[in-house]
Design a protein around this motif. Structure first.
Motif, PDB file in Angstrom:
ATOM      1  N   GLY A 209       0.771  -1.232   0.000  1.00  0.00           N
ATOM      2  CA  GLY A 209       0.000   0.000   0.000  1.00  0.00           C
ATOM      3  C   GLY A 209       0.802   1.280   0.000  1.00  0.00           C
ATOM      4  O   GLY A 209       0.226   2.361  -0.006  1.00  0.00           O
TER       5      GLY A 209
ATOM      6  N   ASP B  24      -6.036  -0.171   6.400  1.00  0.00           N
ATOM      7  CA  ASP B  24      -5.562  -0.486   5.051  1.00  0.00           C
ATOM      8  C   ASP B  24      -4.864  -1.835   5.114  1.00  0.00           C
ATOM      9  O   ASP B  24      -3.783  -1.964   5.694  1.00  0.00           O
ATOM     10  CB  ASP B  24      -4.604   0.598   4.552  1.00  0.00           C
ATOM     11  CG  ASP B  24      -4.287   0.462   3.064  1.00  0.00           C
ATOM     12  OD1 ASP B  24      -4.067  -0.679   2.620  1.00  0.00           O
ATOM     13  OD2 ASP B  24      -4.247   1.484   2.369  1.00  0.00           O
TER      14      ASP B  24
ATOM     15  N   CYS C  30      -5.900  -5.491  -3.681  1.00  0.00           N
ATOM     16  CA  CYS C  30      -6.282  -4.846  -2.427  1.00  0.00           C
ATOM     17  C   CYS C  30      -7.786  -4.959  -2.204  1.00  0.00           C
ATOM     18  O   CYS C  30      -8.248  -5.299  -1.100  1.00  0.00           O
ATOM     19  CB  CYS C  30      -5.868  -3.379  -2.438  1.00  0.00           C
ATOM     20  SG  CYS C  30      -6.317  -2.456  -0.943  1.00  0.00           S
TER      21      CYS C  30
END
Length: 383
Positions: free
Chosen positions: A36, A262, A296
């Motif tokens: 990320g 995240d 993701c």
């Protein structure tokens, strides 16, 4: 089964570079993960090279043990670069295990608690009539939660005090037009000070916003506690956090209401599940950050399916953001697809994502950096 290689691919997806990571095994089963830390891919590639020296030859099924090996393998544990590398490996290991066992990843996380994953969308226009028209379009397309556009910057200049009243005015107008049923929030991307954020909140009638995302920087929980005393708008915080320890003070001191976790930054699915359990005990909902690509998205969809305390998943593939190009079917021929405003939970083994590796290998590295903003006096401010 043994891990034989870790391969890092910085790939241009949509509007910026993303770092895909492939973990291979001696039985031909492989998994995909994603880092990320967009804009610092080369740093993460270096960390992955170090980690490969440690885990090549290990059993990929030992996901928790590998997580601890990677985290404890240096005296200077943690940090965003190492956590981003570790996240990508962790996600890929779940993909491998799911494929090898013939089950979707959510089954490895405790099983499915919901059949589809509700999302929130983001308007992309400047605050004004166009923003409200986009919001109305999103409601017609099925969205019941959305993030409104804050007043932006002029090329490289951002002055909070100039933009705050404009954003507050049009957030108030949006609530009047859209009604009370829709969930509305604003993401300030860490741009404000405590005083500026308080001023923004005070310029709107109570009940205008259902969440305020990342109004100030998050290094100092005490600053958020100060802001909390000045407003009752729920806070959505955490997209930059790289471990459960960074979430700790926010959860235990009752500072925020939504965790913007995240999966690709926090340490992967292994760490995310720990944060989710901790958050459930404190009645904090998971509202995952999802600004990257299909890997993701898929990992976060499986996570969202498996946790009890879930609100909405960020999507950047709504009709309001088609210009971003995140839905790259050439690179990802199989990927999660929105059905109106929700993602169905994939039932294929592993993550349920396929990558066109031949196309990936044809790409050269392309440098991307976040916009660099200044105040009018020349000082540096946040993007």
């Amino acid at each position: 089964m043994k891990i034989t290689a870790i391969r890092a691919y910085p790939v241009w997806v949509g509007i910026r570079t993303q770092l895909l990571v492939k973990v291979e095994t001696d039985e031909g089963v492989f998994g995909w993960g994603e880092s990320g830390l967009t804009g610092r891919e080369k740093a993460v590639v270096g960390a992955l090279e170090h980690f490969a020296e440690l885990i090549v030859g290990m059993d990929p099924f030992k996901i928790g043990g590998i997580w601890q090996t990677l985290y404890r393998s240096q005296y200077f544990e943690g940090g965003r670069v190492l956590a981003a590398a570790q996240s990508a490996i962790d996600i890929a290991l779940y993909d491998i295990k799911g494929k090898a066992l013939g089950v979707p990843v959510y089954q490895l996380l405790g099983g499915k608690q919901r059949d589809h994953i509700p999302t929130f969308a983001t308007t992309s226009g400047e605050p004004g009539e166009a923003m409200i028209e986009q919001a109305q379009m999103l409601m017609e397309a099925g969205w019941t939660a959305m993030r409104l556009s804050p007043s932006g910057h002029e090329e490289t200049i951002y002055e909070p005090r100039e933009h705050i009243p404009v954003t507050a005015k049009w957030c108030t107008k949006a609530r009047e037009v859209l009604g009370d049923e829709v969930v509305l929030g604003v993401d300030y991307h860490h741009r404000l000070s405590v005083a500026e954020a308080a001023s923004f909140c005070q310029k709107m009638p109570r009940g205008t916003l259902d969440f305020l995302e990342e109004p100030i920087r998050d290094e100092t929980p005490e600053a958020y506690e100060s802001l909390r005393r000045m407003t009752d708008i729920p806070f959505a915080i955490g997209e930059e956090f790289a471990s459960k320890w960074q979430f700790l003070p926010y959860i235990e001191r009752d500072i925020h209401q939504f965790n913007r976790i995240d999966i690709c930054n926090v340490g992967g699915l292994t760490e995310a599940m720990k944060v989710a359990g901790w958050s459930e005990a404190h009645y904090v909902d998971m509202m995952p950050h999802n600004p990257l690509g299909p890997i993701c998205t898929a990992a976060t969809v499986h996570f969202a399916a498996a946790v009890a305390n879930f609100s909405w998943l960020e999507t950047r593939s709504s009709p309001a953001e088609t210009h971003l190009g995140f839905d790259n079917s050439d690179l990802f021929p199989v990927q999660p697809r929105l059905e109106r405003a929700v993602y169905p939970v994939p039932e294929a083994p592993g993550l349920g994502v396929e990558v066109n590796e031949d196309l990936v290998l044809k790409q050269d590295f392309k440098f991307w950096n976040a916009p660099m903003l200044n105040r009018r006096d020349g000082s540096v401010t946040n993007w």
